[in-house]
Write a protein that holds these residues in place. Sequence first.
Motif, mmCIF file in Angstrom:
data_model
loop_
_atom_site.group_PDB
_atom_site.id
_atom_site.type_symbol
_atom_site.label_atom_id
_atom_site.label_comp_id
_atom_site.label_asym_id
_atom_site.label_seq_id
_atom_site.Cartn_x
_atom_site.Cartn_y
_atom_site.Cartn_z
ATOM 1 N N GLU A 1 58.235 61.116 -22.079
ATOM 2 C CA GLU A 1 58.030 60.260 -20.907
ATOM 3 C C GLU A 1 57.076 59.116 -21.227
ATOM 4 O O GLU A 1 56.740 58.314 -20.347
ATOM 5 C CB GLU A 1 57.509 61.106 -19.740
ATOM 6 N N ILE B 1 54.501 66.352 -19.205
ATOM 7 C CA ILE B 1 55.817 66.226 -18.566
ATOM 8 C C ILE B 1 55.647 66.263 -17.053
ATOM 9 O O ILE B 1 55.109 67.214 -16.492
ATOM 10 C CB ILE B 1 56.758 67.346 -19.027
ATOM 11 N N THR B 2 56.106 65.202 -16.407
ATOM 12 C CA THR B 2 55.982 65.101 -14.949
ATOM 13 C C THR B 2 57.324 65.139 -14.228
ATOM 14 O O THR B 2 57.353 65.254 -12.995
ATOM 15 C CB THR B 2 55.250 63.806 -14.556
ATOM 16 N N THR B 3 58.423 64.991 -14.959
ATOM 17 C CA THR B 3 59.737 65.138 -14.336
ATOM 18 C C THR B 3 59.829 66.539 -13.737
ATOM 19 O O THR B 3 59.570 67.533 -14.418
ATOM 20 C CB THR B 3 60.854 64.932 -15.364
ATOM 21 N N THR B 4 60.171 66.621 -12.466
ATOM 22 C CA THR B 4 60.124 67.905 -11.767
ATOM 23 C C THR B 4 61.517 68.425 -11.442
ATOM 24 O O THR B 4 62.443 67.665 -11.175
ATOM 25 C CB THR B 4 59.325 67.790 -10.452
ATOM 26 N N THR C 1 63.840 65.077 -10.531
ATOM 27 C CA THR C 1 63.273 63.788 -10.141
ATOM 28 C C THR C 1 62.226 63.391 -11.169
ATOM 29 O O THR C 1 61.334 64.192 -11.489
ATOM 30 C CB THR C 1 62.621 63.863 -8.748
ATOM 31 N N GLY C 2 62.350 62.185 -11.689
ATOM 32 C CA GLY C 2 61.396 61.708 -12.678
ATOM 33 C C GLY C 2 62.027 60.702 -13.613
ATOM 34 O O GLY C 2 63.145 60.217 -13.372
ATOM 35 N N THR C 3 61.327 60.394 -14.699
ATOM 36 C CA THR C 3 61.793 59.388 -15.652
ATOM 37 C C THR C 3 61.589 59.884 -17.082
ATOM 38 O O THR C 3 60.548 60.462 -17.415
ATOM 39 C CB THR C 3 61.024 58.064 -15.478
ATOM 40 N N LYS C 4 62.577 59.648 -17.924
ATOM 41 C CA LYS C 4 62.497 59.952 -19.342
ATOM 42 C C LYS C 4 62.701 58.669 -20.144
ATOM 43 O O LYS C 4 63.527 57.818 -19.778
ATOM 44 C CB LYS C 4 63.565 60.969 -19.751
ATOM 45 N N ALA D 1 62.037 69.634 -17.832
ATOM 46 C CA ALA D 1 61.445 69.323 -16.526
ATOM 47 C C ALA D 1 60.475 70.418 -16.113
ATOM 48 O O ALA D 1 60.603 71.583 -16.518
ATOM 49 C CB ALA D 1 62.533 69.163 -15.464
ATOM 50 N N ARG D 2 59.512 70.022 -15.303
ATOM 51 C CA ARG D 2 58.462 70.944 -14.851
ATOM 52 C C ARG D 2 58.980 71.817 -13.706
ATOM 53 O O ARG D 2 59.549 71.319 -12.736
ATOM 54 C CB ARG D 2 57.239 70.148 -14.404
ATOM 55 N N ASP E 1 66.381 57.506 -15.317
ATOM 56 C CA ASP E 1 65.684 57.738 -14.052
ATOM 57 C C ASP E 1 66.475 58.758 -13.235
ATOM 58 O O ASP E 1 67.677 58.580 -12.987
ATOM 59 C CB ASP E 1 65.545 56.430 -13.272
#
Length: 382
Positions: A128, A139-142, A153-156, A172-173, A211
Motif C-alpha cells: 500500500e 495494511i489498511t485495506t479492510t 475497501t482500501g487501496t493497493k 486485507a485486514r 481501489d
Amino acid sequence: MELLPNEDVGELRDVVRAFVDKVSPEDEVRRLMETELGHDRAVWRRLAGELGLTGLGVPEEYGGVGGGFQEIAVVLEEMGRALMCTPYLATVVLAAGALLRSPDEAARAEYLPGIVSGETVATLALAEGPADWDDPAVITTTATRTAAGWELTGTKLFVLDGTAASLILVAARTGSEPADIGLFAVEGNAAGLRRTAMTTLDPTRKLARLDFVGVPARLVGEERGAWPVLGHVLDLAVVGLACEQVGGAQRVLDMAVEYAKARIQFARPIGSFQAIKHRCADIALGLDAARSAALYGVWAAATASPELPVAAAIAKVRCSEGFMFAAAENVQVHGGIGFTWEHPAHLYFRRAKSGALLFGDPARHRDRLIEHVTASVESEAL
C-alpha cells in the motif's frame, strides 16, 4: 549440489531461450510496453499450452506439470535476459505460489487449472506504499463480513499486471491485531473495483493502483492466518526477481562486450583500451556474485529450507545492485548512443532501477538480513 546444472535443466533453458528469442525481440518489447495490457495474449497462451511453463511447480492434480522452483528460476532468468513483457512473475510466482501454500483446497481446485491453462492471468495485491511490502501492520485495506460474504475497501499500489489480471488475490485486514490478515480472491471485473495503470520508470513491467470500494471477495484460507503464507510468497518473489536480474545483467554484459569488440576508435577496437576492459571485467565480477546469491536463493526455495528469508534478502541486495551496476556500466561502454531512446541499453537500465525497488529496496533487505541473523544468534545463545 542439488542445483548444479543438469541435462533436464539445460534442455529447459534451451527451449525457453529459443521461444523467448523468437517472440520477444527488441521491437516487440517496444511495441508491448506502449500497450495498456502490457503483454501479448496469444504468446501467453502459447507459453502455457505449447511449453507448459505456467504449470511448473503446480501438482498434476491441478493440471500442472510438477517440477519446482529451480525450473521456474530458469524461465525467469531467460525472460529477464530479453526483458520479456509477460505476467509470469505475477501469475506463477505470486498468485499460484500463494494458492499452493494456502490451506484452502477448494480455492486451489478452482483457480489453479485456469492459471496452468493460460486462461487466467493472476496477481497478488499486497503493498500500500513503496516500503510496505513485508510489514502486515501497515495494511489498511479492510475486509468486512456481510450477509452475502466479504467486501473489501482500501487501496493497493504497485500491483504487478494489476490492470490485466482476471484474478486478484488481495491481502486485507480482518481484525485489530497487526497480523490479523486474510487473503481474498477478487475477480478482475468485480463491481466497485477501479484499476489504474501507474506511470513508472520501467514501461516494460506494468504496475497498477487498485481501489476497492465494497468489492465482493472470496476468503482464501483462514480469516486471520494469511501472513505466514504471504511472507513466504514474498521471499519466493524476491528470489524470482533476482533470477530475472541475473538474466538482465548477463545480457548487458554480452551487449557491452560485443560493442567493445566492434566499435573502432583510433584504428583499434575500444575493447583493447584498458578502461573499457576494466569496465567489462567489473561487470563480469558483479554478475558472478549476483548469480551465486540467486542460486543460494533458488536452492532455499526449491528445498523449502528455513534459510529462505536470509537467502532471499541476500539475493535481493546482491542481484539488485549487480544489475544496476551492470546496466549503468553498459551505458558508459556504449558512450553517447547508450543514452538514446533508440538504443536498448536504457531499457535495461530502467528495468534494473525499477527492479531494485520492487518488493523492497536493497537497504530494506539489508535490514531484514540483520534482523534474521540477530534473531538466529539470540536463539542459539538461549
